[in-house]
Scaffold this active site. Structure first.
Site, mmCIF file in Angstrom:
data_model
loop_
_atom_site.group_PDB
_atom_site.id
_atom_site.type_symbol
_atom_site.label_atom_id
_atom_site.label_comp_id
_atom_site.label_asym_id
_atom_site.label_seq_id
_atom_site.Cartn_x
_atom_site.Cartn_y
_atom_site.Cartn_z
ATOM 1 N N LYS A 1 3.351 -21.942 -5.396
ATOM 2 C CA LYS A 1 4.117 -20.486 -5.534
ATOM 3 C C LYS A 1 4.420 -20.309 -6.930
ATOM 4 O O LYS A 1 4.938 -21.254 -7.432
ATOM 5 C CB LYS A 1 5.368 -20.825 -4.663
ATOM 6 C CG LYS A 1 5.199 -20.852 -3.064
ATOM 7 C CD LYS A 1 6.254 -21.088 -2.306
ATOM 8 C CE LYS A 1 6.253 -21.471 -0.748
ATOM 9 N NZ LYS A 1 7.118 -21.678 -0.100
ATOM 10 N N GLU A 27 3.264 -29.379 5.977
ATOM 11 C CA GLU A 27 3.492 -29.352 4.793
ATOM 12 C C GLU A 27 4.950 -29.762 4.488
ATOM 13 O O GLU A 27 6.097 -29.425 5.217
ATOM 14 C CB GLU A 27 3.632 -27.707 4.694
ATOM 15 C CG GLU A 27 4.144 -27.101 3.334
ATOM 16 C CD GLU A 27 4.002 -25.522 3.122
ATOM 17 O OE1 GLU A 27 4.606 -24.999 2.024
ATOM 18 O OE2 GLU A 27 3.814 -24.968 4.052
ATOM 19 N N LYS A 74 0.216 -20.696 10.416
ATOM 20 C CA LYS A 74 1.234 -21.957 10.082
ATOM 21 C C LYS A 74 2.526 -21.656 10.746
ATOM 22 O O LYS A 74 2.970 -20.604 10.916
ATOM 23 C CB LYS A 74 1.608 -21.637 8.581
ATOM 24 C CG LYS A 74 2.644 -22.925 8.001
ATOM 25 C CD LYS A 74 2.838 -22.784 6.636
ATOM 26 C CE LYS A 74 3.733 -21.626 6.138
ATOM 27 N NZ LYS A 74 4.211 -21.602 4.649
ATOM 28 N N ASP A 107 4.768 -26.443 9.019
ATOM 29 C CA ASP A 107 5.525 -26.571 7.817
ATOM 30 C C ASP A 107 7.099 -27.229 8.035
ATOM 31 O O ASP A 107 7.547 -26.550 8.987
ATOM 32 C CB ASP A 107 5.578 -24.991 7.376
ATOM 33 C CG ASP A 107 6.564 -25.149 5.844
ATOM 34 O OD1 ASP A 107 6.765 -26.159 5.413
ATOM 35 O OD2 ASP A 107 6.711 -24.061 5.294
ATOM 36 N N SER A 110 2.464 -16.879 8.333
ATOM 37 C CA SER A 110 3.541 -18.161 8.853
ATOM 38 C C SER A 110 4.138 -17.411 9.901
ATOM 39 O O SER A 110 4.887 -16.161 9.991
ATOM 40 C CB SER A 110 4.382 -18.210 7.697
ATOM 41 O OG SER A 110 5.344 -19.208 7.892
ATOM 42 N N GLY A 166 4.064 -18.113 0.562
ATOM 43 C CA GLY A 166 4.800 -16.929 0.265
ATOM 44 C C GLY A 166 6.110 -17.041 0.307
ATOM 45 O O GLY A 166 6.763 -18.113 0.914
ATOM 46 N N LYS A 184 6.341 -23.199 11.518
ATOM 47 C CA LYS A 184 7.433 -23.573 11.173
ATOM 48 C C LYS A 184 8.155 -24.738 12.146
ATOM 49 O O LYS A 184 7.897 -24.597 13.417
ATOM 50 C CB LYS A 184 8.634 -22.827 10.783
ATOM 51 C CG LYS A 184 8.453 -21.783 9.578
ATOM 52 C CD LYS A 184 8.493 -22.446 8.399
ATOM 53 C CE LYS A 184 7.988 -21.477 7.419
ATOM 54 N NZ LYS A 184 8.055 -21.986 5.974
ATOM 55 N N ASP A 235 4.993 -28.689 -1.502
ATOM 56 C CA ASP A 235 5.192 -27.632 -1.624
ATOM 57 C C ASP A 235 6.582 -27.897 -2.669
ATOM 58 O O ASP A 235 6.488 -27.604 -3.608
ATOM 59 C CB ASP A 235 5.835 -26.688 -0.460
ATOM 60 C CG ASP A 235 6.462 -25.378 -0.809
ATOM 61 O OD1 ASP A 235 6.506 -24.975 -1.906
ATOM 62 O OD2 ASP A 235 6.868 -24.591 0.241
#
Length: 370
Positions: free
Chosen positions: A263, A214, A162, A189, A136, A291, A164, A239
């Protein structure tokens, strides 16, 4: 299972690099380390994933300490626990507080696996001997910095990138990434940064061949995600919206998503994680393990659950050296060619290093079973 004592430690570790998302920046990580000791002399270990502020969910390190100390530990000492699955049932009368529940339950799972001489992965029903690793990438100061980081991760062998995103840091950055790296497995994400008013804007992301986007909408939403998924070609991954088996069932029935990020802390533990896994597998909903900037013990739990068959997308299970100058386990989690080997040793497969743990412990409290 007979518990002798439970030791809680408030631990603080400095991240190698600050990690920025649409909700904030973390430069270090406070968390609670749980050690459950049995009368047989063995210990089981786990981490709470809560942070200091209630910005991912409503839980914090302080609330976890209170809930574990004053409610969950007394319940655990009084309950008849013959298998780790019994822990979540014993905790059922306490509403929410999933991070706190997961930390204690996870330590019991580790203890159970150690007492039975099997790996945690096998105790959970894992079938893999290795897992693919994704990484990430937080929001960066510049496009150039982002591209340089991604280039480095690709050279290291990560199987999925991934990134952000947030309004103002989305279309242009994904275009730049896709232009330079046309063939990588790429996902975005959003950490709840958008609303249904952004549908047309989010459609602009479809040209970048994303594996998924996400949690674009609110943290507790399932309904609006269904509306958005019906208008987007990109698979939505949920998520923050998925806390329980029932949340997952409703999201699948409403077609709110095509992928689920699991998660362990968010759903209350490994028992609920297995239930959600089996539900998703039966409904052809692929999964991956997210994570929460875990240290080595929490990361070991993530590795174990990812050994289950329906975790088909590389998770955020990067090695210890990606996050920490020095981790608190021996050996540290390592990666080779984008894969992590599932430990075969009993329990989590990594030994907590007590001297390193003491160095980063701010305070601790031992609870004894009378």
């Amino acid at each position: 299972m007979e518990f002798k004592s439970i030791l809680l430690r408030h631990v603080k570790m400095e991240l190698l690099n600050p990690f920025t998302t649409s909700v904030g920046t973390e430069a270090d990580k406070d968390f609670i380390l749980v050690e459950v000791k049995s009368k047989s002399g063995l210990s089981g270990w786990a981490e709470s994933v809560s942070i200091m502020e209630p910005i991912y969910n409503e839980e914090t390190v302080q609330t976890n300490w209170h809930i574990m100390s004053d409610h969950l530990i007394p319940i655990l000492f009084e309950a008849d626990i013959r298998h780790p699955d019994d822990v979540s049932e014993a905790f059922r009368k306490i509403r929410g507080n999933f991070n706190a529940k997961a930390a204690l339950e996870g330590a019991v799972w580790d203890l159970y696996a150690r007492e039975n001489g099997i790996s945690l992965a096998k105790a959970l029903g894992g079938v893999k001997d290795r897992i693919e690793v994704g990484v990430s990438v937080g929001i960066q100061e510049s496009e150039a910095s982002m591209l340089k980081q991604i280039e480095g991760y690709i050279k290291e062998g990560y199987k999925r990138i991934k990134v952000k995103i947030k309004p103002g840091w989305d279309v242009h950055i994904l275009k730049a990434i896709r232009t330079q790296f046309p063939d990588i497995q790429l996902m975005a994400d959003a950490n709840c940064a958008y609303t249904l008013k952004d549908v047309e804007h989010l459609k602009k992301l479809e040209e970048f061949n994303l594996t998924m986007i996400e949690q674009p909408l609110d943290h507790d939403d399932i309904i609006d995600h269904a509306k958005l998924q019906s208008q987007l070609e990109i698979p939505i991954c949920l998520d923050e919206s998925i806390h329980t088996f029932e949340d997952a069932r409703k999201a699948i029935e409403l077609e709110s998503c095509k992928i689920i990020n699991l998660k362990i802390g968010r759903v209350g533990g490994l028992t609920e994680s297995r239930k959600i896994h089996d539900l998703c597998e039966a409904n052809n909903i692929p999964m991956w393990c997210g994570g929460m900037l875990e240290a080595g013990i929490g990361r070991a739990h993530n590795i174990a659950i990812t050994a289950l068959s329906n975790f088909t997308i590389p998770g955020d299970t990067a090695p210890s050296s990606h996050y920490w100058k020095q981790d608190i386990i021996d050996p540290e989690v390592s990666m080779e060619d984008g894969y992590i080997i599932i430990p075969e040793e009993a329990g989590i497969g990594f030994e907590p290093n007590r001297s390193k743990i003491e160095e980063v412990t701010l305070y601790s409290k031992n609870f004894f079973n009378q």
